[in-house]
Design an enzyme around this catalytic site. Structure first.
Site, PDB file in Angstrom:
ATOM      1  N   ARG A  40       0.801  -1.269   0.045  1.00 27.52           N
ATOM      2  CA  ARG A  40      -0.050  -0.180   0.024  1.00 27.52           C
ATOM      3  C   ARG A  40       0.604   1.201   0.105  1.00 27.52           C
ATOM      4  O   ARG A  40       1.915   1.286   0.636  1.00 27.52           O
ATOM      5  CB  ARG A  40      -0.983   0.053   1.387  1.00 27.52           C
ATOM      6  N   HIS A  89      -0.501  -2.408  -4.763  1.00 31.42           N
ATOM      7  CA  HIS A  89       0.100  -3.308  -5.805  1.00 31.42           C
ATOM      8  C   HIS A  89       0.086  -2.572  -7.222  1.00 31.42           C
ATOM      9  O   HIS A  89      -0.286  -3.061  -8.241  1.00 31.42           O
ATOM     10  CB  HIS A  89      -0.874  -4.732  -5.819  1.00 31.42           C
ATOM     11  N   HIS A 145       3.181 -12.478  -6.300  1.00 35.69           N
ATOM     12  CA  HIS A 145       2.165 -12.748  -5.255  1.00 35.69           C
ATOM     13  C   HIS A 145       1.466 -14.197  -5.177  1.00 35.69           C
ATOM     14  O   HIS A 145       0.178 -14.372  -5.054  1.00 35.69           O
ATOM     15  CB  HIS A 145       1.067 -11.802  -5.351  1.00 35.69           C
ATOM     16  N   TYR A 173       0.121 -17.453  -3.807  1.00 33.58           N
ATOM     17  CA  TYR A 173      -0.468 -18.032  -2.638  1.00 33.58           C
ATOM     18  C   TYR A 173      -0.094 -19.636  -2.689  1.00 33.58           C
ATOM     19  O   TYR A 173      -0.495 -20.254  -3.650  1.00 33.58           O
ATOM     20  CB  TYR A 173      -1.796 -18.014  -2.798  1.00 33.58           C
ATOM     21  N   ASP A 218      -0.551 -10.515   8.908  1.00 32.37           N
ATOM     22  CA  ASP A 218      -0.398 -10.103   7.550  1.00 32.37           C
ATOM     23  C   ASP A 218       0.684  -9.056   7.808  1.00 32.37           C
ATOM     24  O   ASP A 218       0.372  -7.843   8.007  1.00 32.37           O
ATOM     25  CB  ASP A 218      -1.581  -9.418   7.283  1.00 32.37           C
ATOM     26  N   GLU A 238       5.919 -12.804   0.167  1.00 26.65           N
ATOM     27  CA  GLU A 238       6.169 -11.766  -0.739  1.00 26.65           C
ATOM     28  C   GLU A 238       7.614 -10.877  -0.197  1.00 26.65           C
ATOM     29  O   GLU A 238       7.564 -10.321   0.515  1.00 26.65           O
ATOM     30  CB  GLU A 238       5.114 -10.482  -0.663  1.00 26.65           C
TER      31      GLU A 238
END
Length: 342
Positions: free
Chosen positions: A82, A107, A177, A179, A244, A307
């Site tokens: 962000r 992003h 990114h 997952y 996070d 990341e």
């Protein structure tokens, strides 16, 4: 065994552009990468019985990647994470970016690098992807030329190398990114995984998930993963969203081992090496409305991301490692994801 790269069609975008899937075969692990979003589409890794399972979340069709609100597998940029208010000042000039995450930019913006068709070429067992981002795209200054290469070794190490140049000063902070769930992409949660991240400090954030500017010790907090920790032991903290977080994992430009995530039942693990100063560990709290491969409804806390990047909102924090790329300079990053079996 020798790793080779095979090309196969992966459908067409809404505007009729053909998308290609590149499959790395011949080693212990099989990886597929798309030229749309420069995305890791699948990772088939063996367990302790030799059984191959796809451990990467994603989509079976390109239409999923055109929307792709969770950013499955893609390279994100120009700036990962962000930027507060979608604004920053540089060299005495103010810049306003597209807003796509509450009041913030995330992003790279609405389209960013992750919803673009990249140019591709193959050199032996190396896949090269390039994207040319024009001056003003998503509000960022400068013509930026980005290259990402993927190389898979026979033993299961996937190496990503990033370079970028810009015609004007511009913040650059790239990452992939992907997952993952080491018990399989269609598993229900990651609480049976064990995580170790070699970081003594992390980047605290406010209620909008914007860094406060501090770098705080992990000691005596729920984010302390310096010792191997079963995520079940941190389930409440994970459900609150505490995991996070960007970890401060070491000097920028120096390749180092920063984490191991393992799944004891299957024996699978992933080691992460990176030249970046930060590692964003994310356990998918905000996963929603994502129907993926095999029509699997992906759920919150059923995957994790590793990341490798600079800290979020670095452009607004002078005490964070620098993310400004200037003309004549070259941005460089190297990250290695090693998939193995314990």
């Amino acid at each position: 065994m020798t790793v080779i790269i095979k090309k196969e069609p992966f459908g067409k975008t809404q505007d009729g552009k053909e998308v290609t899937r590149f499959v790395f075969e011949g080693g212990r692990v099989t990886v597929a990468v798309l030229d749309f979003g420069c995305a890791i589409q699948s990772v088939h890794a063996p367990d302790n019985q030799g059984r191959l399972t796809d451990v990467a979340l994603g989509y079976d069709q390109v239409q999923g990647y055109e929307k792709n609100l969770p950013y499955f597998g893609v390279v994100v940029g120009r700036v990962a994470g962000r930027i507060a208010g979608g604004r920053f000042s540089m060299d005495g000039q103010d810049y306003s970016l597209t807003i796509n995450n509450g009041p913030n930019n995330i992003h790279g913006g609405v389209t960013g690098f992750s919803r673009r068709l990249w140019q591709s070429s193959i050199d032996g067992n190396v896949l090269k992807m390039t994207y040319n981002s024009p001056d003003g795209e998503d509000g960022f200054p400068g013509d930026v030329n980005v290259t990402v290469t993927y190389e898979l070794s026979e033993d299961g190490s996937l190496t990503l190398e990033y370079t970028a140049t810009s015609s004007k000063p511009c913040p650059i902070n790239l990452t992939n990114h992907v997952y993952l769930n080491l018990s399989g992409h269609n598993s229900d949660d990651v609480f049976d995984h064990v995580a170790q991240i070699t970081a003594d400090t992390y980047v605290p954030v406010n209620n909008d998930l914007i860094p406060t500017g501090e770098l705080s010790p992990v000691a005596d907090t729920a984010v302390d993963l310096r010792q191997p920790t079963r995520l079940r032991e941190r389930e409440l903290a994970i459900r609150r969203g505490d995991l996070d977080v960007t970890y401060c994992v070491g000097q920028n430009g120096t390749l180092k081992l920063v984490s191991r995530i393992s799944h004891p039942e299957s024996g699978r693990f992933i080691d992460t090496f990176t030249t970046e100063p930060g590692l964003q560990f994310y356990t998918a709290k905000y996963m929603a409305d994502a129907v993926g491969k095999g029509n699997k409804q992906y759920q919150p806390f059923a995957s994790f991301c590793l990341e490798t990047q600079h800290y979020p909102d670095s452009v607004n924090h002078s005490n964070f490692p620098n993310t400004i790329l200037r003309p004549g300079e070259t941005y460089r990053q190297k990250t290695i994801y090693t998939f193995g079996v314990e």
